[in-house]
Motif scaffolding. Structure first.
Motif, PDB file in Angstrom:
ATOM      1  N   GLN A   1       2.607   8.338  -3.327  1.00 28.82           N
ATOM      2  CA  GLN A   1       2.919   8.079  -4.726  1.00 28.82           C
ATOM      3  C   GLN A   1       4.209   7.277  -4.819  1.00 28.82           C
ATOM      4  N   VAL A   2       4.229   6.309  -5.697  1.00 23.49           N
ATOM      5  CA  VAL A   2       5.406   5.475  -5.912  1.00 23.49           C
ATOM      6  C   VAL A   2       5.996   5.798  -7.267  1.00 23.49           C
ATOM      7  N   SER A  25      10.627   4.182  -5.200  1.00 25.05           N
ATOM      8  CA  SER A  25      10.514   5.061  -4.046  1.00 25.05           C
ATOM      9  C   SER A  25       9.359   4.556  -3.189  1.00 25.05           C
ATOM     10  N   GLY A  26       9.258   5.052  -1.986  1.00 22.79           N
ATOM     11  CA  GLY A  26       8.122   4.656  -1.163  1.00 22.79           C
ATOM     12  C   GLY A  26       8.515   3.739  -0.035  1.00 22.79           C
ATOM     13  N   ARG A  27       7.997   4.008   1.137  1.00 20.06           N
ATOM     14  CA  ARG A  27       8.376   3.252   2.316  1.00 20.06           C
ATOM     15  C   ARG A  27       7.700   1.908   2.400  1.00 20.06           C
ATOM     16  N   THR A  28       6.680   1.676   1.578  1.00 17.09           N
ATOM     17  CA  THR A  28       5.966   0.411   1.666  1.00 17.09           C
ATOM     18  C   THR A  28       6.347  -0.539   0.539  1.00 17.09           C
ATOM     19  N   TYR A  32       4.829  -4.626  -1.635  1.00 18.89           N
ATOM     20  CA  TYR A  32       4.316  -4.648  -3.002  1.00 18.89           C
ATOM     21  C   TYR A  32       4.716  -5.912  -3.743  1.00 18.89           C
ATOM     22  N   ASN A  77      15.092  -1.267  -2.026  1.00 18.91           N
ATOM     23  CA  ASN A  77      13.895  -0.915  -2.799  1.00 18.91           C
ATOM     24  C   ASN A  77      14.096  -1.161  -4.291  1.00 18.91           C
ATOM     25  N   TYR A 115       1.323   1.032 -10.248  1.00 20.80           N
ATOM     26  CA  TYR A 115       2.387   1.973 -10.599  1.00 20.80           C
ATOM     27  C   TYR A 115       3.264   1.375 -11.693  1.00 20.80           C
TER      28      TYR A 115
END
Length: 126
Positions: A1-2, A25-28, A32, A77, A115
């Motif tokens: 979840q982002v 948030s989120g490592r990927t 995006y 990020n 998101y």
């Protein structure tokens, strides 16, 4: 979840600048495509700007081209929207959006984004 959290909105006068930030948030995050959209009272949400994962390509609505700049700092990020020469018609709630990982063929369309943040209010007085 982002999760996306916008900040930087406010009440300003015609002609001044604001910078919006969107922390993700989120490592990927770096994979995006990120976009900014806005919604004025009584109007539909509209595209403002987008930037692909590498930052190499950006897209702008005609109404903001030359005044707004989208950028991203993948190490933090975070994506930014620098808004210069603000006008009363820029008044809206501004939303940050993130696509899923992978290529996004139509980054100006809201449907391309998976998101969404909660939005930040920008009010420009004349």
């Amino acid at each position: 979840q982002v999760q996306l959290v916008e900040s930087g909105g406010g009440l300003v006068q015609d002609g001044v600048s604001l910078r919006l930030s969107c922390a993700a948030s989120g490592r990927t995050f770096t994979t995006y495509t990120m976009g900014w959209f806005r919604q004025a009272p009584g109007k539909e949400r509209e595209f403002v700007a987008a930037i692909i994962w590498s930052g190499g390509s950006t897209y702008y609505a005609d109404s903001v081209k030359g005044r707004f700049t989208i950028s991203r700092e993948n190490a933090k990020n975070t994506v930014y929207l620098q808004m210069n020469s603000l006008k009363p018609e820029d008044t809206a709630v501004y939303y940050c959006a993130a696509s899923g990982a992978g290529w996004v063929p139509f980054p100006t369309r809201s449907g391309a984004y998976k998101y969404w943040g909660q939005g930040t209010q920008v009010t420009v007085s004349s």
